[in-house]
Design a protein around this motif. Structure first.
Motif, PDB file in Angstrom:
ATOM      1  N   ALA A  85       0.838  -1.206   0.000  1.00 29.17           N
ATOM      2  CA  ALA A  85       0.000   0.000   0.000  1.00 29.17           C
ATOM      3  C   ALA A  85       0.873   1.257   0.000  1.00 29.17           C
ATOM      4  N   ARG A  86       1.904   1.274   0.801  1.00 23.01           N
ATOM      5  CA  ARG A  86       2.785   2.442   0.879  1.00 23.01           C
ATOM      6  C   ARG A  86       3.483   2.694  -0.457  1.00 23.01           C
ATOM      7  N   ILE A  87       3.983   1.640  -1.081  1.00 25.73           N
ATOM      8  CA  ILE A  87       4.653   1.778  -2.373  1.00 25.73           C
ATOM      9  C   ILE A  87       3.658   2.257  -3.430  1.00 25.73           C
ATOM     10  N   GLY A  88       2.453   1.703  -3.423  1.00 21.09           N
ATOM     11  CA  GLY A  88       1.430   2.122  -4.379  1.00 21.09           C
ATOM     12  C   GLY A  88       1.065   3.589  -4.219  1.00 21.09           C
ATOM     13  N   LEU A  89       0.923   4.028  -2.987  1.00 19.97           N
ATOM     14  CA  LEU A  89       0.587   5.430  -2.737  1.00 19.97           C
ATOM     15  C   LEU A  89       1.738   6.365  -3.121  1.00 19.97           C
ATOM     16  N   LEU A  90       2.966   5.935  -2.896  1.00 21.23           N
ATOM     17  CA  LEU A  90       4.108   6.742  -3.331  1.00 21.23           C
ATOM     18  C   LEU A  90       4.141   6.862  -4.855  1.00 21.23           C
ATOM     19  N   LEU A  91       3.840   5.768  -5.547  1.00 26.86           N
ATOM     20  CA  LEU A  91       3.783   5.825  -7.008  1.00 26.86           C
ATOM     21  C   LEU A  91       2.693   6.782  -7.474  1.00 26.86           C
ATOM     22  N   LEU A  92       1.564   6.767  -6.785  1.00 28.40           N
ATOM     23  CA  LEU A  92       0.483   7.697  -7.108  1.00 28.40           C
ATOM     24  C   LEU A  92       0.935   9.145  -6.878  1.00 28.40           C
ATOM     25  N   LEU A  93       1.658   9.373  -5.807  1.00 33.73           N
ATOM     26  CA  LEU A  93       2.170  10.710  -5.506  1.00 33.73           C
ATOM     27  C   LEU A  93       3.164  11.169  -6.567  1.00 33.73           C
ATOM     28  N   VAL A  94       4.081  10.294  -6.942  1.00 35.37           N
ATOM     29  CA  VAL A  94       5.064  10.627  -7.978  1.00 35.37           C
ATOM     30  C   VAL A  94       4.348  10.895  -9.302  1.00 35.37           C
ATOM     31  N   GLY A  95       3.362  10.079  -9.632  1.00 37.09           N
ATOM     32  CA  GLY A  95       2.584  10.303 -10.849  1.00 37.09           C
ATOM     33  C   GLY A  95       1.870  11.642 -10.820  1.00 37.09           C
ATOM     34  N   SER A  96       1.376  12.036  -9.665  1.00 32.81           N
ATOM     35  CA  SER A  96       0.707  13.325  -9.538  1.00 32.81           C
ATOM     36  C   SER A  96       1.677  14.492  -9.740  1.00 32.81           C
ATOM     37  N   VAL A  97       2.878  14.360  -9.185  1.00 34.13           N
ATOM     38  CA  VAL A  97       3.890  15.396  -9.364  1.00 34.13           C
ATOM     39  C   VAL A  97       4.259  15.520 -10.847  1.00 34.13           C
ATOM     40  N   ILE A  98       4.455  14.387 -11.497  1.00 34.87           N
ATOM     41  CA  ILE A  98       4.762  14.399 -12.932  1.00 34.87           C
ATOM     42  C   ILE A  98       3.605  15.007 -13.702  1.00 34.87           C
ATOM     43  N   GLY A  99       2.389  14.655 -13.324  1.00 34.53           N
ATOM     44  CA  GLY A  99       1.206  15.211 -13.979  1.00 34.53           C
ATOM     45  C   GLY A  99       1.134  16.718 -13.861  1.00 34.53           C
ATOM     46  N   LEU A 100       1.487  17.246 -12.700  1.00 37.54           N
ATOM     47  CA  LEU A 100       1.480  18.705 -12.520  1.00 37.54           C
ATOM     48  C   LEU A 100       2.506  19.368 -13.437  1.00 37.54           C
ATOM     49  N   LYS A 101       3.638  18.730 -13.629  1.00 40.76           N
ATOM     50  CA  LYS A 101       4.645  19.276 -14.543  1.00 40.76           C
ATOM     51  C   LYS A 101       4.114  19.249 -15.984  1.00 40.76           C
ATOM     52  N   VAL A 102       3.484  18.158 -16.359  1.00 43.24           N
ATOM     53  CA  VAL A 102       2.989  18.004 -17.724  1.00 43.24           C
ATOM     54  C   VAL A 102       1.936  19.042 -18.061  1.00 43.24           C
ATOM     55  N   VAL A 103       1.026  19.315 -17.140  1.00 43.01           N
ATOM     56  CA  VAL A 103      -0.059  20.244 -17.433  1.00 43.01           C
ATOM     57  C   VAL A 103       0.311  21.713 -17.203  1.00 43.01           C
ATOM     58  N   SER A 104       1.493  21.970 -16.681  1.00 45.80           N
ATOM     59  CA  SER A 104       1.915  23.361 -16.422  1.00 45.80           C
ATOM     60  C   SER A 104       2.533  23.995 -17.636  1.00 45.80           C
TER      61      SER A 104
END
Length: 104
Positions: A85-104
């Motif tokens: 669960a912790r690893i999955g949530l970290l991956l989700l967090l990293v994906g969100s950070v990357i997503g913010l870069k992509v849409v900026s």
């Protein structure tokens, strides 16, 4: 350039968080000095990046990078357990950070 400074500042956030833990309430000199130096550099970089990037995006990316690296450091040092669960949530967090870069 603002994104590079922001990423480095996020990494420094993880450094000061780990140093704060190791300072044992500012009782140990080395980690205490590392905490204050990395804190000032991290905040300065965040402030500078915010002159070019939207505040919400910059802050979310900074926190996301810092939180992710802090948890990974905790796992690497044995202070935290690497659960699925912790690893999955970290991956989700990293994906969100990357997503913010992509849409900026």
């Amino acid at each position: 350039m603002a994104w590079i400074v922001l990423v480095i500042s996020g990494m420094l956030e993880a450094v000061w968080a780990a140093a704060l833990s190791q300072s044992h309430g500012f009782q140990r000199r080395g980690p205490t000095v590392l905490f204050f130096v990395s804190l000032v550099l991290s905040m300065t970089g965040l402030a500078w990046a915010m002159t070019d990037l939207p505040t919400g995006t910059a802050y979310a990316v900074w926190v996301g990078i810092g939180a992710t690296l802090t948890v990974l450091w905790g796992i690497a040092t044995g202070q935290e357990r690497p659960t699925l669960a912790r690893i999955g949530l970290l991956l989700l967090l990293v994906g969100s950070v990357i997503g913010l870069k992509v849409v900026s």
